[in-house]
Design an enzyme around this catalytic site. Sequence first.
Site, PDB file in Angstrom:
ATOM      1  N   CYS A 131       6.036  -0.293   7.319  1.00 47.77           N
ATOM      2  CA  CYS A 131       5.663   0.847   6.489  1.00 47.77           C
ATOM      3  C   CYS A 131       6.839   1.239   5.592  1.00 47.77           C
ATOM      4  CB  CYS A 131       5.282   2.021   7.390  1.00 47.77           C
ATOM      5  SG  CYS A 131       4.838   3.513   6.498  1.00 47.77           S
ATOM      6  N   LEU A 132       6.545   1.559   4.331  1.00 47.21           N
ATOM      7  CA  LEU A 132       7.606   1.939   3.392  1.00 47.21           C
ATOM      8  C   LEU A 132       8.318   3.228   3.834  1.00 47.21           C
ATOM      9  CD1 LEU A 132       5.855   1.211  -0.031  1.00 47.21           C
ATOM     10  CD2 LEU A 132       7.609  -0.168   1.109  1.00 47.21           C
ATOM     11  N   HIS A 189      -2.453   6.997   7.385  1.00 50.74           N
ATOM     12  CA  HIS A 189      -1.485   7.883   6.718  1.00 50.74           C
ATOM     13  C   HIS A 189      -2.158   9.185   6.274  1.00 50.74           C
ATOM     14  CE1 HIS A 189       2.434   6.073   6.255  1.00 50.74           C
ATOM     15  NE2 HIS A 189       1.961   4.934   5.791  1.00 50.74           N
ATOM     16  N   GLN A 245       2.956   9.935   1.213  1.00 50.87           N
ATOM     17  CA  GLN A 245       4.241   9.232   1.246  1.00 50.87           C
ATOM     18  C   GLN A 245       5.104   9.540   0.022  1.00 50.87           C
ATOM     19  OE1 GLN A 245       2.441   5.169   2.226  1.00 50.87           O
ATOM     20  NE2 GLN A 245       4.422   5.104   3.254  1.00 50.87           N
ATOM     21  N   HIS A 286      -4.180   1.094   7.775  1.00 53.30           N
ATOM     22  CA  HIS A 286      -2.830   1.686   7.744  1.00 53.30           C
ATOM     23  C   HIS A 286      -2.772   2.879   6.773  1.00 53.30           C
ATOM     24  CE1 HIS A 286       1.715   1.221   7.874  1.00 53.30           C
ATOM     25  NE2 HIS A 286       1.555   1.953   6.781  1.00 53.30           N
ATOM     26  N   GLU A 287      -3.328   2.703   5.566  1.00 53.89           N
ATOM     27  CA  GLU A 287      -3.260   3.781   4.561  1.00 53.89           C
ATOM     28  C   GLU A 287      -4.161   4.952   4.920  1.00 53.89           C
ATOM     29  OE1 GLU A 287      -0.760   3.628   2.731  1.00 53.89           O
ATOM     30  OE2 GLU A 287      -0.430   1.482   3.055  1.00 53.89           O
ATOM     31  N   GLY A 344       0.830  -1.199   0.000  1.00 49.26           N
ATOM     32  CA  GLY A 344       0.000   0.000   0.000  1.00 49.26           C
ATOM     33  C   GLY A 344       0.864   1.247   0.000  1.00 49.26           C
TER      34      GLY A 344
HETATM   35 NI    NI Z   1       2.812   3.062   5.598  1.00 45.15          NI
END
Ligand code: NI
Length: 166
Positions: free
Chosen positions: A93-94, A139, A51, A135-136, A46
Amino acid sequence: MSVLSIVKYPDKVLRDKTVPVGNIDGGLQKLIDDMIETMYAAPGVGLAANQVGISQQLAVIDVGIRDEKSRLIVLVNPEIVHLEGEIESEEGCLSIPDYTTVLKRAMKVLVKGYDREGGPVEIEAEGLLARALQHEIDHLNGILFVDRMGRIKREFFKKRYSRTIE
Ligand code: NI
């Protein structure tokens, strides 16, 4: 399509609440394609627009790596309208590379929003997809998964992780 660079913790753009997408135009389609490319290249399941430095309510999700029934989802202006149950699972998380933790989240979610053409979508999910959606959408509200850890674990993360990225 191009791979965008992913903003990393503790960049402030990750903390700002994103604004709703007002215009579904060519620029937005290009951003969506680039976000999809960036997510697959990472690879991740995701990616939220903030991000990649764009503070708008837009996210792409594909948990197909681990759940083959799942498919690519593009979400514009999503919101969680129902949460149910509780389950613990590992999460990362990226924007926070090389760090994962076991986190409690709702087991099931109902999300409403729009697709990339502006059509209304409603997604009922459980398992990994439910986790990715929470999670997204976090964000998009400026919330990172580490914010949802217990206080002691969070303090430990801040000390240790900020040292590794300085
Ligand atoms: Ni993330």
